[in-house]
Write an enzyme that holds these catalytic residues in place. Structure first.
Site, PDB file in Angstrom:
ATOM      1  CD  GLU A   1      76.096  18.624  41.315  1.00 52.43           C
ATOM      2  OE1 GLU A   1      77.243  18.179  41.468  1.00 52.43           O
ATOM      3  OE2 GLU A   1      75.435  19.142  42.234  1.00 52.43           O
TER       4      GLU A   1
ATOM      5  CE1 TYR B   1      84.163  12.595  43.547  1.00 54.43           C
ATOM      6  CE2 TYR B   1      83.440  14.223  41.954  1.00 54.43           C
ATOM      7  CZ  TYR B   1      84.231  13.869  43.023  1.00 54.43           C
ATOM      8  OH  TYR B   1      85.100  14.783  43.562  1.00 54.43           O
ATOM      9  CB  SER B   2      76.483  10.597  42.223  1.00 53.18           C
ATOM     10  OG  SER B   2      76.570  11.015  43.556  1.00 53.18           O
TER      11      SER B   2
ATOM     12  CD  GLN C   1      79.344   9.861  45.687  1.00 50.58           C
ATOM     13  OE1 GLN C   1      80.193  10.703  45.456  1.00 50.58           O
ATOM     14  NE2 GLN C   1      79.429   8.619  45.246  1.00 50.58           N
TER      15      GLN C   1
ATOM     16  CG  ASP D   1      76.001  13.360  39.275  1.00 52.98           C
ATOM     17  OD1 ASP D   1      77.006  12.870  39.804  1.00 52.98           O
ATOM     18  OD2 ASP D   1      75.634  14.540  39.446  1.00 52.98           O
TER      19      ASP D   1
ATOM     20  CG  LEU E   1      74.876   9.947  53.672  1.00 59.18           C
ATOM     21  CD1 LEU E   1      74.188   8.796  54.426  1.00 59.18           C
ATOM     22  CD2 LEU E   1      73.843  11.049  53.405  1.00 59.18           C
ATOM     23  CG  ASN E   2      77.829  13.462  49.113  1.00 55.35           C
ATOM     24  OD1 ASN E   2      78.773  12.817  49.564  1.00 55.35           O
ATOM     25  ND2 ASN E   2      77.814  13.868  47.857  1.00 55.35           N
ATOM     26  CG  ASP E   3      74.985  13.221  45.639  1.00 56.26           C
ATOM     27  OD1 ASP E   3      74.973  14.080  46.536  1.00 56.26           O
ATOM     28  OD2 ASP E   3      75.383  13.454  44.489  1.00 56.26           O
TER      29      ASP E   3
END
Length: 433
Positions: free
Chosen positions: A189, A75-76, A32, A135, A14-16
């Site tokens: 970002e 992506y984010s 993400q 982003d 897991l990220n953003d």
């Protein structure tokens, strides 16, 4: 080690946080995600839904990289709701065999908040930027839609690109949002503009050679000149080791709520964490309400978290106090702590101390007996709220004037030790979902 009341993946990386919104009364959080515990790959958007910001259901992947403009990752990005539809804006990532990169700002739309139809790119890369351009965050102001995109200029400097639209489909480029003479690192970002009670704040996650941090600036968003005019030099939004890529949204009651990635750090730091062996890595922070006090941006846990408090204990601690702890999914509130030295020791994994206008937080590293340390100059501490959840710790000082987030891998030594010069009033709850 898995958190009980934080969003975390059953498996994978897991990220953003992405696409945050409230739609038809329900809260939506995407993040993400990769199905394997690897930090790089063709990212997907994993989807969670809640009625109360506390109990979440996993709806699976809402966006997967199956179109030409996103073939190496969705992506984010962000979410907005309008005309009874839910729009997701995100970056399509494309890589070639030589490692070259293409970037597209894309949109997907839903009528029901669960199934999203991709409509493809709405913004292509403008002149003046490298393909590190991602982003998108979208909001409405003055009858126009606005979008900020994190960017790297051709001079390899971080900045934020600004766009304007009247229909969410055709976007006009308005230029760089930020003063290029300032040091924004080599990439900006996850940019975000927050407007609370007429005060504006810029939140941006700056990548610098010294590290990557989420920073908040107070100032004014000038929509005529298409610039963000800074009033200060910026402060860490969260001064802990494990916080990055925050995103905010405004819910149907008007609250501005923020979640961040409870992760970050260099790849060897991330991949050394114990949960990798369990087949998952990282979580999101608890939802935090943003508010302004004395001209400064503060963060407090959303009130809904009080609904999972169980078995309240009230302790008047003075001198040395030893508290048996039932679980490491807990909340602790300490009040009446000003004008004295004090310390808290949470099972020898997390230590908080205050003396001589200096607060020190020590977090035991999981692969050694060493402690990582953060220091903060604070003249007076009036209260501290600590949220612990098996492998995480979030610390809110002085009603959220300062916040610190850490990975903290607690053990079976369930106790809290308190040292104080005077009486400290402590409340502790189990947190059960």
């Amino acid at each position: 080690m898995r958190p009980k009341y934080h969003i975390s993946p059953e498996q994978g990386f897991l990220n953003d946080p992405n696409g945050l919104a409230q739609f038809r009364g329900k809260y939506h959080v995407f993040y993400q995600w990769l199905p394997d515990v690897v930090p790089q790959g063709s990212k997907q958007w994993r989807h969670c839904i809640s009625n109360d910001l506390v109990h979440w259901t996993d709806e699976g992947s809402a966006l997967q990289p199956d179109e030409w403009y996103e073939k190496n990752g969705c992506y984010s990005g962000s979410g907005i709701t309008t005309e009874d539809k839910y729009f997701l804006f995100y970056t399509g990532n494309v890589r070639d065999a030589e490692g070259g990169r293409e970037t597209y700002q894309c949109v997907a739309v839903s009528d029901d908040g669960k199934s999203f139809q991709k409509e493809g790119p709405v913004i292509y890369l403008p002149d003046g930027y490298t393909a590190h351009f991602r982003d998108p965050k979208v909001w409405k102001k003055n009858n126009s839609w606005w979008m900020v995109v994190g960017a790297q200029t051709k001079e390899l400097q971080g900045n934020v690109a600004l766009f304007e639209s009247n229909n969410l489909k055709k976007w006009d480029y308005r230029g760089n949002l930020l003063d290029p003479s300032m040091d924004w690192g080599y990439m900006c970002e996850c940019p975000d503009i927050v407007d609370i009670d007429g005060q504006q704040f810029l939140i941006v996650s700056c990548q610098k050679e010294t590290g990557c941090k989420g920073i908040v600036f107070s100032g004014k968003m000038d929509y005529i000149e298409a610039k963000f005019q800074l009033d200060d030099v910026g402060n860490l939004l969260d001064a802990g080791f494990d916080f990055y890529a925050p995103q905010s949204f405004v819910d149907e009651s008007g609250r501005c709520i923020l979640l961040g990635w409870l992760g970050a750090g260099k790849l060897d730091y991330q991949m050394s964490q114990p949960t990798v062996k369990e087949g998952w890595l990282h979580s999101l922070t608890i939802p935090r309400e943003l508010f302004v006090q004395n001209g400064k941006l503060h963060q407090q846990p959303v009130k809904e978290l009080e609904s999972i408090r169980r078995h309240e204990r009230v302790i008047e601690a003075e001198g040395h106090t030893f508290i048996n702890q039932e679980t490491w999914s807990a909340e602790l509130l300490a009040e009446q702590i000003s004008d004295q030295k004090f310390s808290f020791n949470f099972g020898n994994v997390l230590k908080i101390s205050f003396a001589n206008n200096s607060m020190v937080i020590q977090r035991k590293h999981w692969s050694s007996e060493e402690y990582d340390e953060v220091r903060a100059e604070i003249s007076v501490i009036k209260n501290i709220r600590v949220f612990l959840d098996q492998s995480t710790a979030e610390i809110f000082v002085n009603n959220g004037e300062k916040v610190f987030t850490f990975k903290s891998f607690f053990t079976d030594d369930k106790w809290v030790e308190v040292e104080s010069e005077k009486t400290i009033r402590i409340k502790i709850w189990r947190m059960e979902v």
